[in-house]
Enzyme design. Structure first.
Site, PDB file in Angstrom:
ATOM      1  N   LEU B  58      49.324  42.784  42.780  1.00 50.58           N
ATOM      2  CA  LEU B  58      48.660  41.551  43.213  1.00 50.58           C
ATOM      3  C   LEU B  58      48.406  41.614  44.714  1.00 50.58           C
ATOM      4  CD1 LEU B  58      49.821  38.068  41.904  1.00 50.58           C
ATOM      5  CD2 LEU B  58      48.174  38.443  43.733  1.00 50.58           C
ATOM      6  N   GLU B  60      44.871  42.006  47.169  1.00 50.14           N
ATOM      7  CA  GLU B  60      43.422  42.196  47.186  1.00 50.14           C
ATOM      8  C   GLU B  60      42.995  43.289  48.164  1.00 50.14           C
ATOM      9  OE1 GLU B  60      44.913  39.243  47.136  1.00 50.14           O
ATOM     10  OE2 GLU B  60      44.216  38.374  45.264  1.00 50.14           O
ATOM     11  N   GLN B  82      39.866  37.975  41.664  1.00 49.03           N
ATOM     12  CA  GLN B  82      40.051  36.981  40.606  1.00 49.03           C
ATOM     13  C   GLN B  82      39.280  35.679  40.861  1.00 49.03           C
ATOM     14  OE1 GLN B  82      44.224  35.699  39.347  1.00 49.03           O
ATOM     15  NE2 GLN B  82      43.638  37.237  37.833  1.00 49.03           N
ATOM     16  N   PHE B  83      39.324  35.215  42.106  1.00 43.83           N
ATOM     17  CA  PHE B  83      38.570  34.011  42.475  1.00 43.83           C
ATOM     18  C   PHE B  83      38.018  34.191  43.887  1.00 43.83           C
ATOM     19  CE2 PHE B  83      41.115  32.231  39.074  1.00 43.83           C
ATOM     20  CZ  PHE B  83      40.262  31.311  38.472  1.00 43.83           C
ATOM     21  N   GLY B  85      38.030  32.400  46.548  1.00 43.30           N
ATOM     22  CA  GLY B  85      38.884  32.097  47.700  1.00 43.30           C
ATOM     23  C   GLY B  85      39.959  33.135  47.955  1.00 43.30           C
ATOM     24  N   PHE B  86      40.075  34.109  47.047  1.00 45.20           N
ATOM     25  CA  PHE B  86      41.098  35.151  47.216  1.00 45.20           C
ATOM     26  C   PHE B  86      40.516  36.458  47.739  1.00 45.20           C
ATOM     27  CE2 PHE B  86      43.213  32.916  43.396  1.00 45.20           C
ATOM     28  CZ  PHE B  86      43.714  31.929  44.222  1.00 45.20           C
ATOM     29  N   HIS B 129      39.505  27.987  44.456  1.00 46.90           N
ATOM     30  CA  HIS B 129      38.955  28.503  43.198  1.00 46.90           C
ATOM     31  C   HIS B 129      37.502  28.081  42.979  1.00 46.90           C
ATOM     32  CE1 HIS B 129      43.235  29.015  42.524  1.00 46.90           C
ATOM     33  NE2 HIS B 129      43.005  29.696  41.423  1.00 46.90           N
TER      34      HIS B 129
END
Lengths: 363, 324
Positions: B58, B60, B82-83, B85-86, B129
């Site tokens: 996990l 990025e 994944q989203f 904002g990440f 998200h």
């Protein structure tokens, strides 16, 4: 609160050493190395030549021919020892200070100078030398090395990657992520950390409470501290780590305990943050002098050999200087080249407009 | 023709890419056994194995950084963030390495890395998200930035992105993942860098990409009842920009409204408005107007319907354009 991070000159007990600063060959229970006389002489030659390239580069910067230079002075043994442990198939990911490793990978030193002169941001073909481009953002290349190692795994290649970084880089998120990825993927990668005691002006205790090699155990792979000024020990320890990686035993963290004898770069002034005494103490551990003493004492080389190497170094310095001075500036259209692999209409348009604009001055 | 959701269309496109080229890898958080939180990679690990569909730690930055390394070794990684904002922990690797390494190497290195990012709001999600970070990436030279809006495009665009030799930031409209449409699995599709007129019209050009294309089509349908004939252009590619199609459209209609979910201030619409004003100045009946998110962070989801430009806000901008 402060913690003992052993950043001084005191040698911690864990240090792997095969050649003392006085040039005495010593045994280590876990690491040994069998080298011919010729091989030791060759390592000495490497050390002298890369120091000469470095010296010439510093001079070129002082004369305004380079914008900047990051000197490797003091770190020659760490780089030559580890660099000579590589096979051709291994892949290297350097920082911007690995001029000695570049030498081991047959990268023309003038290409390194070109980067600091500002003619390109890289300039050599990484695949030709299995030596990646210099990476300036601290620690970024550790992830590239692990990804490359994952590729080696998928290819079933009998090769490993080795990635260089400094003590300061160990605080970066990317380096810690690289440790995690290498660990959980069992990637064939050797993390070669040159702990030169200083991240520009910040001493090691700004980065770590524990000796850096001990970090590895928390990530689940072995860590070892080697005398970074001992070319034989660096070669032996790195050879073993690379062999382990190639054989599927996963990553190793090597902490080469060394000292940045010069400034961080030519823009830096170490007198503002460290004592001259520290440098004097480390001079007694010079990576080149101990090999010279060893060769001399054991009658493995004579005065003629040392003179020959010095003459070769002078010739190399002259050659590098000469070719650096004649490096052509790239043409203005180079700004627009190689930004994308495929066509890009906007960049094409901007190039045409700018060249037309420039041509207007020639009329 | 097959009826597919947008998510399934990307899945089919990835599957086709992986079948065509053994060097294509899929990597990201939860992309393997789970099939991704939106199930875009559903079933791929089962069929292509754990070496090609990689459940990553996990992290990025680690995803993009190791993808770069894999690409240097000859692989073609497709990374899932994944989203929206990440993506920021990976921004350093994307901006300082992925975008710049090919130039640094004077063209010796190619980095065919695709970064898939579900983006935009409208799904009632928690913070981070629902964002639209595309302008951060269009501002970074060396990246191609595209956004799909419908299943048929999604299917071919993801394959084109994987096939190309440049890094591509691939935005997927997450609130449209479940929209269904007919997809011709044998059709080649429009080239990745081309815009598409999705509804021809004579009176005003609506420019959109990703989730706002559907909103603009709905707005155009509503405007038709009021006697206005709006053209809707789906940009598809934000960098490079298909200025030929956009310029031609705006010169014909003389009016232009740009719609996106991202904040209007310094948003991608600013680039469109400036470029089109330069190119269409003598054809314009009104300034190019922009409608989008406010100059605020994305609000809590109970307020997102106010924040997101909807049919009425688009038509309000259309009215303002016609008022000139």
């Amino acid at each position: 609160m402060t913690a003992d991070a052993s950043h001084g000159v005191d040698t911690p007990p864990e240090l792997v050493q095969l050649l003392t600063p006085e040039g005495e060959r010593v045994e280590h229970p876990d690491y040994d190395i069998e080298l011919t006389e010729e091989e030791v002489r060759s390592l000495y030659r490497d050390l002298v030549l890369v120091r000469r390239i470095d010296l010439e580069a510093v001079a070129l910067q002082r004369q305004g021919e380079l914008g900047l230079w990051a000197s490797l002075l003091g770190q020659e043994a760490a780089q030559i020892g580890s660099g000579r442990a590589l096979t051709d198939a291994d892949m290297v990911f350097p920082t911007y200070r690995e001029h000695g490793v570049a030498w081991c990978r047959d990268v023309d030193p003038v290409k390194l100078l070109g980067l600091f002169r500002g003619v390109s941001n890289g300039g050599w073909d990484p695949a030709e030398h299995n030596f990646h481009l210099y990476t300036i953002v601290i620690g970024s290349q550790t992830l590239h090395a692990v990804g490359y190692a994952m590729g080696l795994q998928r290819d079933g290649a009998e090769a490993a990657t080795m990635v260089y970084f400094g003590d300061g880089a160990t605080s970066q998120g990317d380096v810690n992520e690289a440790f995690i990825w290498a660990s959980v993927t069992n990637a064939p990668v050797v993390f070669f950390c040159q702990n030169n005691q200083w991240a520009i002006s910040e001493p090691l205790e700004r980065q770590s409470r524990i000796p850096l090699y001990k970090r590895a155990s928390g990530f689940g792979f072995p860590g070892v501290r080697v005398d970074g000024n001992d070319v034989l020990a660096c070669l032996a320890v790195t050879r073993q780590a690379l062999r382990n990686a190639r054989e599927g035993q996963g990553p190793t963290l090597i902490e080469a305990f060394t000292y940045r004898m010069g400034a961080h770069t030519t823009s830096d002034d170490p007198s503002r943050y460290r004592l001259a005494d520290e440098l004097e103490a480390w001079k007694l551990k010079d990576p080149i002098e101990r090999v010279k003493a060893y060769l001399f004492k054991n009658r493995l080389a004579d005065q003629e050999f040392f003179e020959k190497v010095d003459a070769e170094a002078d010739a190399l310095g002259k050659d590098v200087r000469g070719r650096c001075l004649t490096l052509p500036d790239p043409p203005p259209e180079a700004i627009f080249q190689n930004v994308y692999a495929g066509p890009h209409a906007l960049i094409d348009e901007e190039r045409e407009q700018f060249l037309t604009y420039l041509a207007g001055f020639e009329r | 023709m097959t009826t597919l959701t947008l998510a399934k269309a990307i899945n089919e496109g990835l599957r086709r890419s992986m079948e065509d080229n053994a060097k294509v890898l899929v990597m990201g958080e939860d992309v393997g056994k789970l099939g991704g939180v939106f199930r875009v990679t559903d079933g791929l690990q089962k069929d292509f194995g754990e070496d090609r569909v990689i459940d990553t730690p996990l992290a990025e930055s680690g995803i993009i950084g190791t993808a770069i390394g894999l690409a240097l070794r000859g692989y073609r990684p497709v990374c899932e963030i994944q989203f929206d904002g990440f993506v920021f922990p990976a921004a350093d690797q994307i901006i300082t390495q992925l975008a710049k390494m090919p130039l640094r190497s004077l063209g010796k290195i190619k980095l065919p890395v695709v970064v898939r990012i579900p983006f935009g709001g409208g799904i009632g999600a928690v913070e981070h998200h629902s964002e639209s970070p595309e302008a951060y990436f269009t501002h970074t030279a060396g990246l191609r930035v595209v956004a799909c809006s419908n299943p048929a495009d999604a299917y071919t665009m993801i394959q084109d992105a994987v096939r190309g030799d440049d890094p591509v930031i691939f935005f997927e409209p997450k609130r449209r993942y479940w929209d269904k449409a007919e997809v011709d699995l044998g059709a080649p599709g429009l080239p990745l860098d081309r815009a598409k007129i999705v509804r021809p019209g004579a009176d005003l050009t609506l420019l959109a990409y990703g989730p706002m294309v559907k909103t603009c089509l709905e707005a155009a349908a509503a405007a038709e009842e009021e006697g206005r004939d709006l053209e809707v252009v789906d940009l598809r590619s934000l960098n490079p920009l298909d200025l030929e199609v956009l310029t031609d459209s705006v010169r014909r209609t003389g009016r232009c409204v740009v719609a996106h979910e991202a904040p209007v201030f310094s948003g991608f619409g600013a680039e469109l408005a400036a470029r089109l004003t330069e190119r269409c100045f003598y054809h314009l009946e009104a300034p190019v107007l922009r409608v989008g998110g406010f100059s605020t962070p994305y609000p809590p989801s109970r307020l997102e319907d106010y924040y997101l430009p909807d049919l009425d806000r688009v038509l309000d901008a259309v009215d303002r354009s016609f008022a000139y």
